[in-house]
Design a protein around this motif. Sequence first.
Motif, short mmCIF file in Angstrom:
data_model
loop_
_atom_site.label_atom_id
_atom_site.label_comp_id
_atom_site.label_asym_id
_atom_site.label_seq_id
_atom_site.Cartn_x
_atom_site.Cartn_y
_atom_site.Cartn_z
N MET A 1 0.83 -1.20 0.00
CA MET A 1 0.00 0.00 0.00
C MET A 1 0.86 1.25 0.00
O MET A 1 2.07 1.17 0.18
N ILE A 2 0.18 2.38 -0.26
CA ILE A 2 0.91 3.64 -0.20
C ILE A 2 0.29 4.53 0.89
O ILE A 2 -0.88 4.33 1.26
N LEU A 3 1.07 5.45 1.41
CA LEU A 3 0.57 6.42 2.39
C LEU A 3 0.63 7.80 1.75
O LEU A 3 1.69 8.21 1.24
N VAL A 4 -0.52 8.46 1.74
CA VAL A 4 -0.64 9.78 1.15
C VAL A 4 -0.94 10.77 2.27
O VAL A 4 -1.77 10.49 3.13
N THR A 5 -0.26 11.91 2.28
CA THR A 5 -0.64 12.96 3.24
C THR A 5 -1.40 14.06 2.48
O THR A 5 -1.14 14.28 1.29
N GLY A 6 -2.33 14.70 3.15
CA GLY A 6 -3.09 15.78 2.50
C GLY A 6 -4.06 15.28 1.45
O GLY A 6 -4.44 16.01 0.53
N GLY A 7 -4.52 14.03 1.60
CA GLY A 7 -5.37 13.41 0.58
C GLY A 7 -6.83 13.84 0.63
O GLY A 7 -7.64 13.33 -0.15
N ALA A 8 -7.18 14.76 1.53
CA ALA A 8 -8.55 15.30 1.52
C ALA A 8 -8.58 16.69 0.88
O ALA A 8 -9.63 17.31 0.78
N GLY A 9 -7.42 17.16 0.43
CA GLY A 9 -7.36 18.46 -0.24
C GLY A 9 -7.63 18.31 -1.73
O GLY A 9 -7.99 17.22 -2.21
N PHE A 10 -7.43 19.37 -2.44
CA PHE A 10 -7.75 19.41 -3.88
C PHE A 10 -6.97 18.36 -4.68
O PHE A 10 -7.54 17.42 -5.26
N ILE A 11 -5.65 18.47 -4.70
CA ILE A 11 -4.87 17.55 -5.54
C ILE A 11 -4.82 16.16 -4.91
O ILE A 11 -4.97 15.14 -5.60
N GLY A 12 -4.63 16.13 -3.58
CA GLY A 12 -4.55 14.83 -2.89
C GLY A 12 -5.80 13.99 -3.11
O GLY A 12 -5.72 12.79 -3.37
N ALA A 13 -6.97 14.61 -3.03
CA ALA A 13 -8.22 13.86 -3.21
C ALA A 13 -8.33 13.36 -4.65
O ALA A 13 -8.71 12.20 -4.89
N ASN A 14 -8.00 14.21 -5.60
CA ASN A 14 -8.01 13.75 -7.00
C ASN A 14 -7.03 12.59 -7.18
O ASN A 14 -7.33 11.62 -7.89
#
Length: 352
Positions: A1-14
Amino acid sequence: MILVTGGAGFIGANFVLDWLALSDEPVVNVDKLTYAGNLENLSSLQGDARHVFVQADIADGTCISQLLSQYRPRAVLNFAAESHVDRSIHGPEDFIQTNIVGTFRLLEAVRAHWGTLPAPEKHAFRFLHVSTDEVYGSLAADEPAFTETHRYEPNSPYSASKAASDHLVRAYHHTYGLPVLTTNCSNNYGPYHFPEKLIPLMIVNALAGKPLPVYGDGMQVRDWLYVKDHCSAIRRVLQAGQTGEVYNIGGFNEKPNIQIVRSVCVLLDELQPRQDGQPYSVQISYVSDRPGHDRRYAIDARKLEQQLGWRPAETFESGIRKTVQWYLEHPDWVAHVQSGAYREWVQKHYAP
Ligand code: NAD
Ligand code: TYD
């Protein structure tokens, strides 16, 4: 798996939405949910076991360390940041805290975790840092576009804090051997863009009958990239980028702000004309300039194109049409952002 930070923001969510549309590799999404974090962006993933959401600050080293040992991601992608230049001018503190201190703490947690990994996992691990073209400063009209070796000359508290984070990421590669990748991208636009930035602000203000505030003479130039093309570039860099390298990402699409605003108006005239028959451009209003306003950004993305074979899929014309259509089709998303109701989403849908 991968870990994403800021994934509820504009670019992160996309990015998270596209990632899970294209693969079944799970995503741990770590987001503090500042004003810019909106879990409604990810409502289509409700109940999807491939998406694990954790509300946390990247500066919380203990929490990040615990998540890294629990999930053992093969990569960490750092989207989390304070991202709005105008806010950085009015209150730089949060930018220093998240973009500099937060990135530092995240790097420390990742470095400690990476050091414990067995050789094959350690070798395959990646830390991808998502940054901006604004770190390179401002270009005169006749200067060539930014390459990866352009001097860092940040001019706003936002770009200075991003520049500092880029330097830390670079230093963790050179000093500790951490396998990092850095991307510096131009201005994005597209779905889920918070309506404080130029394009979504113009769309929502136009529809609400409000003025369309154009700073200064409106002749500042930005290089616009459809957000899904940014996401595809990041996937490509993660897959095939050389560790320690920097990749510029751009849309090959320089335009002055006033032209962007006029394009939005023309599309709205076509798709949802004003009731009084007047064009939306009558709402354009020139206002005082932003202090220290950078005149021109332009990205030379040929390294990414030549070395990794990436090109944007959208032209500005196709991307802006999709974007305006998306805002017209999502009045509830806009209304919740404007009323602040989006911030209740986490309580309603993620309450224990
Ligand atoms: P955004 O402001 O829409 O989203 C940022 C996200 O990070 C939000 O969900 C927010 O809640 C989260 N966040 C903020 N502080 C945090 C913290 N301390 N811990 C955990 N999460 C935190 O920003 P964006 O436009 O999606 O930008 C994402 C990244 O891309 C940023 O690093 C930005 O610098 C970079 N970037 C943006 C653009 C652009 O045009 N928007 C262009 C190039 C690069
Ligand atoms: P913005 O979307 O804030 O992105 P950035 O400052 O990171 O490039 O602004 C894009 C351009 O549009 C920038 O030159 C400032 C200008 N602008 C306006 O003219 N009016 C506005 O209301 C906003 C938000 C931006």
